[in-house]
Design an enzyme around this catalytic site. Structure first.
Site, PDB file in Angstrom:
ATOM      1  N   GLU A  13     -17.127   2.337  -3.991  1.00 32.03           N
ATOM      2  CA  GLU A  13     -16.623   1.242  -4.831  1.00 32.03           C
ATOM      3  C   GLU A  13     -17.681   0.145  -4.931  1.00 32.03           C
ATOM      4  O   GLU A  13     -17.766  -0.725  -4.063  1.00 32.03           O
ATOM      5  CB  GLU A  13     -15.332   0.660  -4.233  1.00 32.03           C
ATOM      6  CG  GLU A  13     -14.165   1.634  -4.198  1.00 32.03           C
ATOM      7  CD  GLU A  13     -12.846   0.961  -3.802  1.00 32.03           C
ATOM      8  OE1 GLU A  13     -12.836  -0.257  -3.556  1.00 32.03           O
ATOM      9  OE2 GLU A  13     -11.830   1.681  -3.739  1.00 32.03           O
TER      10      GLU A  13
ATOM     11  N   SER B  78      -6.328   0.830   4.343  1.00 32.81           N
ATOM     12  CA  SER B  78      -7.043   0.188   3.234  1.00 32.81           C
ATOM     13  C   SER B  78      -7.712  -1.101   3.694  1.00 32.81           C
ATOM     14  O   SER B  78      -7.099  -1.913   4.397  1.00 32.81           O
ATOM     15  CB  SER B  78      -6.071  -0.133   2.101  1.00 32.81           C
ATOM     16  OG  SER B  78      -6.712  -0.961   1.140  1.00 32.81           O
TER      17      SER B  78
ATOM     18  N   HIS C  14     -16.308  -3.537  -4.523  1.00 27.69           N
ATOM     19  CA  HIS C  14     -15.499  -3.964  -3.383  1.00 27.69           C
ATOM     20  C   HIS C  14     -16.361  -4.672  -2.317  1.00 27.69           C
ATOM     21  O   HIS C  14     -17.193  -4.056  -1.673  1.00 27.69           O
ATOM     22  CB  HIS C  14     -14.794  -2.742  -2.773  1.00 27.69           C
ATOM     23  CG  HIS C  14     -13.824  -3.072  -1.685  1.00 27.69           C
ATOM     24  ND1 HIS C  14     -12.496  -2.719  -1.725  1.00 27.69           N
ATOM     25  CD2 HIS C  14     -13.984  -3.739  -0.518  1.00 27.69           C
ATOM     26  CE1 HIS C  14     -11.881  -3.140  -0.631  1.00 27.69           C
ATOM     27  NE2 HIS C  14     -12.774  -3.772   0.123  1.00 27.69           N
TER      28      HIS C  14
ATOM     29  N   GLN D 161       0.840  -1.199   0.000  1.00 26.07           N
ATOM     30  CA  GLN D 161       0.000   0.000   0.000  1.00 26.07           C
ATOM     31  C   GLN D 161       0.879   1.255   0.000  1.00 26.07           C
ATOM     32  O   GLN D 161       0.595   2.242  -0.680  1.00 26.07           O
ATOM     33  CB  GLN D 161      -0.918  -0.020   1.242  1.00 26.07           C
ATOM     34  CG  GLN D 161      -2.046   0.988   1.189  1.00 26.07           C
ATOM     35  CD  GLN D 161      -3.088   0.664   0.125  1.00 26.07           C
ATOM     36  OE1 GLN D 161      -3.309  -0.489  -0.209  1.00 26.07           O
ATOM     37  NE2 GLN D 161      -3.712   1.690  -0.416  1.00 26.07           N
TER      38      GLN D 161
ATOM     39  N   ASP E  54     -11.913  -6.805  -4.741  1.00 20.74           N
ATOM     40  CA  ASP E  54     -12.541  -6.058  -5.827  1.00 20.74           C
ATOM     41  C   ASP E  54     -12.931  -7.093  -6.872  1.00 20.74           C
ATOM     42  O   ASP E  54     -12.056  -7.725  -7.471  1.00 20.74           O
ATOM     43  CB  ASP E  54     -11.550  -5.056  -6.446  1.00 20.74           C
ATOM     44  CG  ASP E  54     -11.166  -3.959  -5.467  1.00 20.74           C
ATOM     45  OD1 ASP E  54     -11.976  -3.631  -4.583  1.00 20.74           O
ATOM     46  OD2 ASP E  54     -10.051  -3.414  -5.598  1.00 20.74           O
TER      47      ASP E  54
ATOM     48  N   VAL F  46      -5.685   7.045  -3.327  1.00 24.55           N
ATOM     49  CA  VAL F  46      -5.096   5.823  -2.767  1.00 24.55           C
ATOM     50  C   VAL F  46      -5.155   5.919  -1.244  1.00 24.55           C
ATOM     51  O   VAL F  46      -4.743   6.915  -0.666  1.00 24.55           O
ATOM     52  CB  VAL F  46      -3.615   5.687  -3.213  1.00 24.55           C
ATOM     53  CG1 VAL F  46      -3.004   4.422  -2.650  1.00 24.55           C
ATOM     54  CG2 VAL F  46      -3.484   5.718  -4.736  1.00 24.55           C
TER      55      VAL F  46
ATOM     56  N   HIS G  22      -8.163  -3.505   1.928  1.00 28.19           N
ATOM     57  CA  HIS G  22      -7.429  -4.609   1.302  1.00 28.19           C
ATOM     58  C   HIS G  22      -6.364  -5.189   2.238  1.00 28.19           C
ATOM     59  O   HIS G  22      -6.007  -6.345   2.132  1.00 28.19           O
ATOM     60  CB  HIS G  22      -6.797  -4.154  -0.018  1.00 28.19           C
ATOM     61  CG  HIS G  22      -7.819  -3.946  -1.097  1.00 28.19           C
ATOM     62  ND1 HIS G  22      -8.395  -4.986  -1.784  1.00 28.19           N
ATOM     63  CD2 HIS G  22      -8.414  -2.826  -1.575  1.00 28.19           C
ATOM     64  CE1 HIS G  22      -9.285  -4.516  -2.654  1.00 28.19           C
ATOM     65  NE2 HIS G  22      -9.319  -3.197  -2.547  1.00 28.19           N
TER      66      HIS G  22
HETATM   67 ZN   LIG Z   1     -11.132  -2.226  -3.300  1.00 26.88          ZN
END
Ligand SMILES: [Zn+2]
Length: 261
Positions: free
Chosen positions: A231, A175, A234, A140, A184, A169, A177
């Protein structure tokens, strides 16, 4: 004659009291309507009295308290971890495994529900493709550095460039993630994360079916002011119980976790 005068005086008084009562009740309604900011709730002439409850600012909503029916879970469990602005998870590193033999990775504890979700999408006639999944803190950091450098080019990035980069970002530790529980999902024929170019029926299918596999839409458009992101692709694993409650009540993860504070 005397009796008639007394009667009309009585009738006049009664009428006055009635009139005062009507005026008082109407100004009360208007004051309540103004307090809630709901202009339409003020009464027009000849309209029946409003029967709906208009709540005053600071007053509790009618009925049970918000979240009273929330699942009985331990919110400190790994599947409820929140990474976001204001809740940085530092270098949190889950144990991850490959998703169906690809170069994408996911938390081992939730890999089976993810594969079941993907297989269900295939059975429904779609071709799901995992565009992004687990990203480590350092990955990241690398992405953010790249974006900031791109903005600053040909100079070295400044703090202002990093601030700008963080609009696109997430910062390391912020994040979803990095939790190893976010993916995603796009259609295999779409190579960019462009929601309007994607198959809307597929996105709708994912949204409508994710909860039964323990997933939620992590960044709904309507919650962008809370999460910072929109998103539609996501999805995030939280377990079936929490997922069903979150999706049914149109919550984002931040709002769900706040119910347990
Ligand atoms: Zn994502």
């Amino acid at each position: 004659m005397q009796a008639k005068r007394i009667f009309s005086a009585f009738a006049f008084t009664l009428l006055t009291i009635l009139l005062l009562l009507v005026v008082a009740s109407r100004s009360g309604e208007a004051a309540r309507a103004a307090a809630s900011g709901d202009i339409d709730a003020s009464l027009g002439p000849g309209m029946p009295p409003a029967t709906e409850q208009v709540s005053l600012p600071g007053s509790k909503p009618e009925g049970q308290e918000k979240g009273a029916d929330k699942p009985d879970i331990d919110i400190s469990g790994w599947q409820y971890i929140v990474a976001g602005e204001g809740s940085n998870i530092g270098t949190y590193t889950p144990y991850v495994v490959s998703i169906e033999g690809t170069a994408q990775y996911f938390d081992e504890r939730a890999i089976t529900p993810l594969v079941d979700f993907l297989n269900a999408a295939r059975a429904a006639g779609y071709t799901p493709y995992i565009m992004n999944s687990y990203r480590s803190y350092s990955a990241q950091e690398y992405i953010l550095n790249g974006r900031a450098s791109q903005i600053a080019w040909p100079n070295y990035p400044t703090q202002a460039d990093y601030d700008e980069a963080e609009q696109y970002v997430a910062a390391p530790g912020e994040s979803d993630h990095q939790t190893g529980l976010g993916v995603d999902i796009t259609d295999r024929y779409y190579s960019s994360m462009n929601a309007s170019a994607m198959d809307q029926t597929f996105l709708t299918w994912l949204r409508e079916n994710c909860a039964q596999y323990g997933f939620i839409l992590r960044y709904p458009a309507a919650k962008e002011s809370i999460t910072g992101w929109n998103e539609p692709w996501h999805f995030r694993y939280v377990g079936v119980e929490a997922a069903e409650y979150i999706m049914e009540n149109n919550l984002c993860l931040e709002q769900f976790v706040a119910l347990y504070e």
